[in-house]
Design a protein around this motif. Sequence first.
Motif, PDB file in Angstrom:
ATOM      1  N   GLY A 109      44.344  70.120 159.203  1.00  0.00           N
ATOM      2  CA  GLY A 109      45.557  69.371 159.497  1.00  0.00           C
ATOM      3  C   GLY A 109      45.431  68.564 160.768  1.00  0.00           C
ATOM      4  O   GLY A 109      44.569  68.796 161.616  1.00  0.00           O
ATOM      5  N   SER A 110      46.329  67.585 160.906  1.00  0.00           N
ATOM      6  CA  SER A 110      46.255  66.663 162.045  1.00  0.00           C
ATOM      7  C   SER A 110      46.512  67.358 163.372  1.00  0.00           C
ATOM      8  O   SER A 110      45.971  66.954 164.396  1.00  0.00           O
ATOM      9  N   GLY A 111      47.331  68.411 163.382  1.00  0.00           N
ATOM     10  CA  GLY A 111      47.594  69.132 164.626  1.00  0.00           C
ATOM     11  C   GLY A 111      46.321  69.722 165.213  1.00  0.00           C
ATOM     12  O   GLY A 111      46.033  69.553 166.399  1.00  0.00           O
ATOM     13  N   TRP A 112      45.537  70.397 164.366  1.00  0.00           N
ATOM     14  CA  TRP A 112      44.273  70.957 164.850  1.00  0.00           C
ATOM     15  C   TRP A 112      43.250  69.870 165.129  1.00  0.00           C
ATOM     16  O   TRP A 112      42.447  70.002 166.049  1.00  0.00           O
ATOM     17  N   GLN A 113      43.277  68.802 164.359  1.00  0.00           N
ATOM     18  CA  GLN A 113      42.350  67.699 164.634  1.00  0.00           C
ATOM     19  C   GLN A 113      42.594  67.151 166.043  1.00  0.00           C
ATOM     20  O   GLN A 113      41.663  66.781 166.744  1.00  0.00           O
ATOM     21  N   ASN A 114      43.873  67.125 166.448  1.00  0.00           N
ATOM     22  CA  ASN A 114      44.245  66.605 167.761  1.00  0.00           C
ATOM     23  C   ASN A 114      44.015  67.626 168.877  1.00  0.00           C
ATOM     24  O   ASN A 114      43.601  67.264 169.978  1.00  0.00           O
ATOM     25  N   ALA A 115      44.280  68.897 168.615  1.00  0.00           N
ATOM     26  CA  ALA A 115      44.311  69.900 169.683  1.00  0.00           C
ATOM     27  C   ALA A 115      43.077  70.791 169.739  1.00  0.00           C
ATOM     28  O   ALA A 115      43.071  71.774 170.466  1.00  0.00           O
ATOM     29  N   ALA A 116      42.042  70.468 169.010  1.00  0.00           N
ATOM     30  CA  ALA A 116      40.808  71.247 169.070  1.00  0.00           C
ATOM     31  C   ALA A 116      39.662  70.365 169.559  1.00  0.00           C
ATOM     32  O   ALA A 116      39.528  69.224 169.139  1.00  0.00           O
ATOM     33  N   CYS A 117      38.865  70.919 170.464  1.00  0.00           N
ATOM     34  CA  CYS A 117      37.669  70.215 170.960  1.00  0.00           C
ATOM     35  C   CYS A 117      36.568  70.238 169.906  1.00  0.00           C
ATOM     36  O   CYS A 117      35.611  69.486 170.001  1.00  0.00           O
ATOM     37  N   GLY A 118      36.680  71.150 168.960  1.00  0.00           N
ATOM     38  CA  GLY A 118      35.679  71.315 167.926  1.00  0.00           C
ATOM     39  C   GLY A 118      35.681  72.745 167.448  1.00  0.00           C
ATOM     40  O   GLY A 118      36.570  73.532 167.792  1.00  0.00           O
ATOM     41  N   MET A 119      34.684  73.072 166.648  1.00  0.00           N
ATOM     42  CA  MET A 119      34.493  74.449 166.204  1.00  0.00           C
ATOM     43  C   MET A 119      33.234  74.965 166.859  1.00  0.00           C
ATOM     44  O   MET A 119      32.258  74.238 167.007  1.00  0.00           O
ATOM     45  N   VAL A 120      33.291  76.224 167.245  1.00  0.00           N
ATOM     46  CA  VAL A 120      32.150  76.837 167.884  1.00  0.00           C
ATOM     47  C   VAL A 120      31.847  78.156 167.182  1.00  0.00           C
ATOM     48  O   VAL A 120      32.757  78.834 166.691  1.00  0.00           O
ATOM     49  N   GLU A 121      30.586  78.485 167.085  1.00  0.00           N
ATOM     50  CA  GLU A 121      30.178  79.740 166.470  1.00  0.00           C
ATOM     51  C   GLU A 121      30.314  80.865 167.500  1.00  0.00           C
ATOM     52  O   GLU A 121      29.931  80.710 168.660  1.00  0.00           O
ATOM     53  N   THR A 122      30.914  81.981 167.075  1.00  0.00           N
ATOM     54  CA  THR A 122      31.066  83.176 167.917  1.00  0.00           C
ATOM     55  C   THR A 122      30.614  84.382 167.111  1.00  0.00           C
ATOM     56  O   THR A 122      30.317  84.259 165.913  1.00  0.00           O
ATOM     57  N   GLU A 123      30.594  85.548 167.733  1.00  0.00           N
ATOM     58  CA  GLU A 123      30.233  86.763 167.009  1.00  0.00           C
ATOM     59  C   GLU A 123      31.174  87.016 165.843  1.00  0.00           C
ATOM     60  O   GLU A 123      30.788  87.607 164.844  1.00  0.00           O
ATOM     61  N   GLY A 124      32.423  86.568 165.944  1.00  0.00           N
ATOM     62  CA  GLY A 124      33.412  86.746 164.888  1.00  0.00           C
ATOM     63  C   GLY A 124      33.372  85.663 163.835  1.00  0.00           C
ATOM     64  O   GLY A 124      34.163  85.683 162.899  1.00  0.00           O
ATOM     65  N   GLY A 125      32.493  84.687 163.984  1.00  0.00           N
ATOM     66  CA  GLY A 125      32.398  83.585 163.035  1.00  0.00           C
ATOM     67  C   GLY A 125      32.860  82.279 163.650  1.00  0.00           C
ATOM     68  O   GLY A 125      33.154  82.202 164.848  1.00  0.00           O
ATOM     69  N   PRO A 126      32.972  81.227 162.843  1.00  0.00           N
ATOM     70  CA  PRO A 126      33.407  79.925 163.349  1.00  0.00           C
ATOM     71  C   PRO A 126      34.820  80.022 163.923  1.00  0.00           C
ATOM     72  O   PRO A 126      35.703  80.653 163.339  1.00  0.00           O
ATOM     73  N   PRO A 139      52.952  67.987 169.645  1.00  0.00           N
ATOM     74  CA  PRO A 139      52.527  67.357 168.391  1.00  0.00           C
ATOM     75  C   PRO A 139      52.403  65.842 168.513  1.00  0.00           C
ATOM     76  O   PRO A 139      53.052  65.226 169.356  1.00  0.00           O
ATOM     77  N   ILE A 140      51.585  65.304 167.653  1.00  0.00           N
ATOM     78  CA  ILE A 140      51.407  63.857 167.614  1.00  0.00           C
ATOM     79  C   ILE A 140      52.716  63.224 167.169  1.00  0.00           C
ATOM     80  O   ILE A 140      53.311  63.650 166.191  1.00  0.00           O
ATOM     81  N   ALA A 141      53.162  62.224 167.891  1.00  0.00           N
ATOM     82  CA  ALA A 141      54.399  61.527 167.526  1.00  0.00           C
ATOM     83  C   ALA A 141      54.191  60.788 166.217  1.00  0.00           C
ATOM     84  O   ALA A 141      53.164  60.149 166.001  1.00  0.00           O
ATOM     85  N   GLU A 142      55.186  60.893 165.345  1.00  0.00           N
ATOM     86  CA  GLU A 142      55.094  60.202 164.064  1.00  0.00           C
ATOM     87  C   GLU A 142      55.430  58.729 164.263  1.00  0.00           C
ATOM     88  O   GLU A 142      56.292  58.376 165.051  1.00  0.00           O
ATOM     89  N   ALA A 143      54.730  57.886 163.519  1.00  0.00           N
ATOM     90  CA  ALA A 143      54.994  56.452 163.609  1.00  0.00           C
ATOM     91  C   ALA A 143      56.376  56.138 163.054  1.00  0.00           C
ATOM     92  O   ALA A 143      56.826  56.757 162.098  1.00  0.00           O
ATOM     93  N   ALA A 144      57.041  55.194 163.661  1.00  0.00           N
ATOM     94  CA  ALA A 144      58.402  54.838 163.222  1.00  0.00           C
ATOM     95  C   ALA A 144      58.375  53.996 161.978  1.00  0.00           C
ATOM     96  O   ALA A 144      57.475  53.325 161.651  1.00  0.00           O
TER      97      ALA A 144
END
Length: 144
Positions: A109-126, A139-144
Amino acid sequence: MTELLLMCMIAGRRAAISAIRVQSVIEIDEITPIPGSPDFICGLTALRSQALTVVDCALALGLDSAGATPGQRAAVIEVDGHLYALLLDDAYDVGESLGTPVAVPGGFGSGWQNAACGMVETEGGPTLLVDIESLVAGPIAEAA
């Protein structure tokens, strides 16, 4: 390059916040609403005589939220000299990244696309690596 991360759950997803940015993890008891604030700002809470702005991370991502509950955990972080308490579903460990972040794949979703630097691998998985500034901005402002 490894980095220490606060492993947590945000909006039902495995997420991580750079541990160097986290001042503490607290349990939220009382929140004082702020009239006229955006929906993702729950209000203010106090920590050692300092006011913290409480951010509902799910709403900041543009997702549904159950709202704050007494005893809910929050990560205390600082952005531009202001303290914030980021409401988490859970904060359960400190771990290491096992590589460098890669782009967030579609489907989150767009929220995570905006608020995540990326995915990183950890011992618990991605794990989604949180961009704190984007999350605090809401949240990203919706276009009018």
